[in-house]
Design a protein around this motif. Structure first.
Motif, PDB file in Angstrom:
ATOM      1  N   THR A 109       7.604  -4.359  -5.563  1.00 39.09           N
ATOM      2  CA  THR A 109       7.760  -5.781  -6.021  1.00 39.09           C
ATOM      3  C   THR A 109       8.317  -7.001  -5.010  1.00 39.09           C
ATOM      4  O   THR A 109       9.436  -6.843  -4.735  1.00 39.09           O
ATOM      5  CB  THR A 109       8.278  -5.765  -7.431  1.00 39.09           C
ATOM      6  N   LYS A 129       3.455  -5.094  -6.130  1.00 37.55           N
ATOM      7  CA  LYS A 129       3.133  -6.478  -6.779  1.00 37.55           C
ATOM      8  C   LYS A 129       3.556  -7.532  -5.884  1.00 37.55           C
ATOM      9  O   LYS A 129       4.782  -7.539  -5.753  1.00 37.55           O
ATOM     10  CB  LYS A 129       3.896  -6.399  -7.920  1.00 37.55           C
ATOM     11  N   ASN A 146      -3.455   0.422  -5.706  1.00 41.82           N
ATOM     12  CA  ASN A 146      -2.656  -0.114  -6.882  1.00 41.82           C
ATOM     13  C   ASN A 146      -2.082  -1.500  -6.718  1.00 41.82           C
ATOM     14  O   ASN A 146      -0.774  -1.307  -6.719  1.00 41.82           O
ATOM     15  CB  ASN A 146      -2.414   0.996  -7.633  1.00 41.82           C
ATOM     16  N   THR A 148      -1.647  -5.801  -7.083  1.00 42.28           N
ATOM     17  CA  THR A 148      -1.603  -6.978  -7.720  1.00 42.28           C
ATOM     18  C   THR A 148      -1.045  -8.134  -6.964  1.00 42.28           C
ATOM     19  O   THR A 148       0.094  -7.862  -6.613  1.00 42.28           O
ATOM     20  CB  THR A 148      -1.264  -6.951  -9.176  1.00 42.28           C
ATOM     21  N   ASP A 150      -0.698 -12.433  -6.555  1.00 47.20           N
ATOM     22  CA  ASP A 150      -0.743 -13.948  -7.190  1.00 47.20           C
ATOM     23  C   ASP A 150      -0.047 -14.836  -6.281  1.00 47.20           C
ATOM     24  O   ASP A 150       1.097 -14.604  -5.938  1.00 47.20           O
ATOM     25  CB  ASP A 150      -0.488 -13.961  -8.429  1.00 47.20           C
ATOM     26  N   ASN A 165      -8.197  -0.239  -5.414  1.00 48.11           N
ATOM     27  CA  ASN A 165      -7.818  -0.781  -6.691  1.00 48.11           C
ATOM     28  C   ASN A 165      -6.765  -1.820  -6.518  1.00 48.11           C
ATOM     29  O   ASN A 165      -5.511  -1.745  -6.642  1.00 48.11           O
ATOM     30  CB  ASN A 165      -7.047   0.602  -7.420  1.00 48.11           C
ATOM     31  N   MET A 166      -7.476  -3.049  -6.108  1.00 47.00           N
ATOM     32  CA  MET A 166      -6.682  -4.135  -5.783  1.00 47.00           C
ATOM     33  C   MET A 166      -7.239  -5.549  -6.791  1.00 47.00           C
ATOM     34  O   MET A 166      -8.362  -5.539  -6.941  1.00 47.00           O
ATOM     35  CB  MET A 166      -7.140  -4.477  -4.335  1.00 47.00           C
ATOM     36  N   GLU A 167      -6.170  -6.175  -7.245  1.00 50.65           N
ATOM     37  CA  GLU A 167      -6.492  -7.569  -7.640  1.00 50.65           C
ATOM     38  C   GLU A 167      -5.806  -8.661  -7.187  1.00 50.65           C
ATOM     39  O   GLU A 167      -4.643  -8.759  -6.864  1.00 50.65           O
ATOM     40  CB  GLU A 167      -6.314  -7.548  -9.442  1.00 50.65           C
ATOM     41  N   VAL A 168      -6.511  -9.787  -6.918  1.00 47.70           N
ATOM     42  CA  VAL A 168      -5.861 -10.782  -6.190  1.00 47.70           C
ATOM     43  C   VAL A 168      -6.236 -11.988  -6.783  1.00 47.70           C
ATOM     44  O   VAL A 168      -7.571 -12.492  -7.091  1.00 47.70           O
ATOM     45  CB  VAL A 168      -6.533 -11.019  -4.596  1.00 47.70           C
ATOM     46  N   HIS A 169      -5.228 -13.078  -6.923  1.00 48.99           N
ATOM     47  CA  HIS A 169      -5.399 -14.283  -7.441  1.00 48.99           C
ATOM     48  C   HIS A 169      -4.733 -15.399  -6.708  1.00 48.99           C
ATOM     49  O   HIS A 169      -3.870 -14.985  -5.913  1.00 48.99           O
ATOM     50  CB  HIS A 169      -4.687 -14.328  -8.830  1.00 48.99           C
ATOM     51  N   THR A 186     -11.044  -7.033  -6.669  1.00 48.54           N
ATOM     52  CA  THR A 186     -11.480  -8.251  -7.161  1.00 48.54           C
ATOM     53  C   THR A 186     -10.423  -9.369  -6.665  1.00 48.54           C
ATOM     54  O   THR A 186      -9.308  -9.057  -6.780  1.00 48.54           O
ATOM     55  CB  THR A 186     -11.663  -8.099  -8.703  1.00 48.54           C
TER      56      THR A 186
END
Length: 299
Positions: A109, A129, A146, A148, A150, A165-169, A186
């Motif tokens: 993190t 993270k 995996n 994440t 932001d 397996n990735m999420e980006v904001h 995403t």
């Protein structure tokens, strides 16, 4: 063990440490205002370590370590290859100048961290993270899973090659060849500038994004774009299939999509070569199409 619950029973404050492995196999240490100067691997094989207001100035500071928390710290340029084979590490409010950081780590993190030289950083890691992270360097995030993210800003090419397996904001990326060979990614509310975006990926989704790309979004299997804008984007979607793209405004040019649905307000140039693809396999919903070609123009 969660890094938020690290228990320490020994304090080290104001130290100046030199030589190789000065705290090898260190355990349950609270380290403050300490400089790790020359000497490799100062905290190799360490466990349950809290670092505050301290700096690493030489190579390999945290290898094969577990349960690490670092706050208000500094990794200088020669503290390269700093965190490898390390599990459960949280870093906050820190400046990392060193390249080639974070390899084959688990549960990492970063919060409010500046990676000034992030070349070849976050390779083959699992469980990342990132929040309020700024980074500069090529080949960021290769083959990691995996993830994440932001509030992320990156200047560097070839980012997230092979990521899964990735999420980006809320990202802003200047990155040629980003998300190549990636899977299950995403991206929300982000801005991406860079050539050849997303090639050879699977299950790639962009939601509320603004993209500028030369020959981007090609060779993709299952591409979804919702409420996106493509600025000065040319030769898009070549040989991509499973496309479901809803684009606001104009697409400068589209070339030989394999299969799917593309919706836009305007397509300046539409190239559908029946010798390369079956034009009937892609539904084009667009009230204004300028030039229609059945061959790509000569380079």
């Amino acid at each position: 063990m969660s890094v938020e619950n690290i228990k320490t029973d020994k304090e080290l404050k104001g130290a100046y440490l030199t030589g190789e492995r000065p705290l090898f196999h260190g355990k349950k240490l609270h380290i403050e205002q300490t400089i790790f100067n020359d000497g490799e691997s100062p905290l190799k094989e360490s466990r349950d370590i809290v670092l505050e207001n301290s700096s690493f100035q030489w190579k390999y500071p945290l290898w094969y370590s577990k349960n690490i928390e670092a706050r208000d710290c500094t990794w200088l340029e020669m503290a390269r290859s700093g965190v490898w084979y390390t599990d459960h590490i949280r870093i906050e409010d820190t400046l990392i100048e060193a390249p080639k950081n974070f390899r084959r780590c688990h549960d990492v993190t970063l919060d409010n961290v500046y990676l000034a030289n992030a070349a070849e950083t976050f390779w083959n890691c699992e469980g990342i993270k990132l929040a309020h992270v700024r980074a500069r360097g090529d080949y960021f995030g290769m083959n990691s899973t995996n993830i994440t993210i932001d509030d992320f800003k990156l200047v560097g090419n070839y980012a997230f090659d092979g990521a899964k397996n990735m999420e980006v904001h809320n990202a802003r990326m200047l990155s040629k060849d980003a998300f190549w060979n990636s899977e299950n990614v995403t991206v929300y509310d982000s801005v991406i500038h860079g050539e050849y975006l997303g090639w050879n990926s699977k299950n790639l989704t962009f939601i509320n994004c603004t993209i500028e790309s030369l020959q981007g979004l090609c060779y993709i299997e299952n591409l979804k774009m919702i409420n996106c804008t493509l600025l000065n984007t040319t030769l898009a979607f070549e040989y991509s299939k499973g496309i479901n793209a809803q684009i606001n405004g104009r697409i400068k040019s589209v070339m030989n999509p394999s299969e799917g649905r593309i919706q836009a307000d305007e397509i300046e140039t539409l190239i559908l070569d029946p010798e390369k693809i079956d034009p009937a396999e892609t539904e084009i919903i667009c009230p204004t199409v300028g030039e229609k070609l059945d061959k790509a123009p000569e380079a």
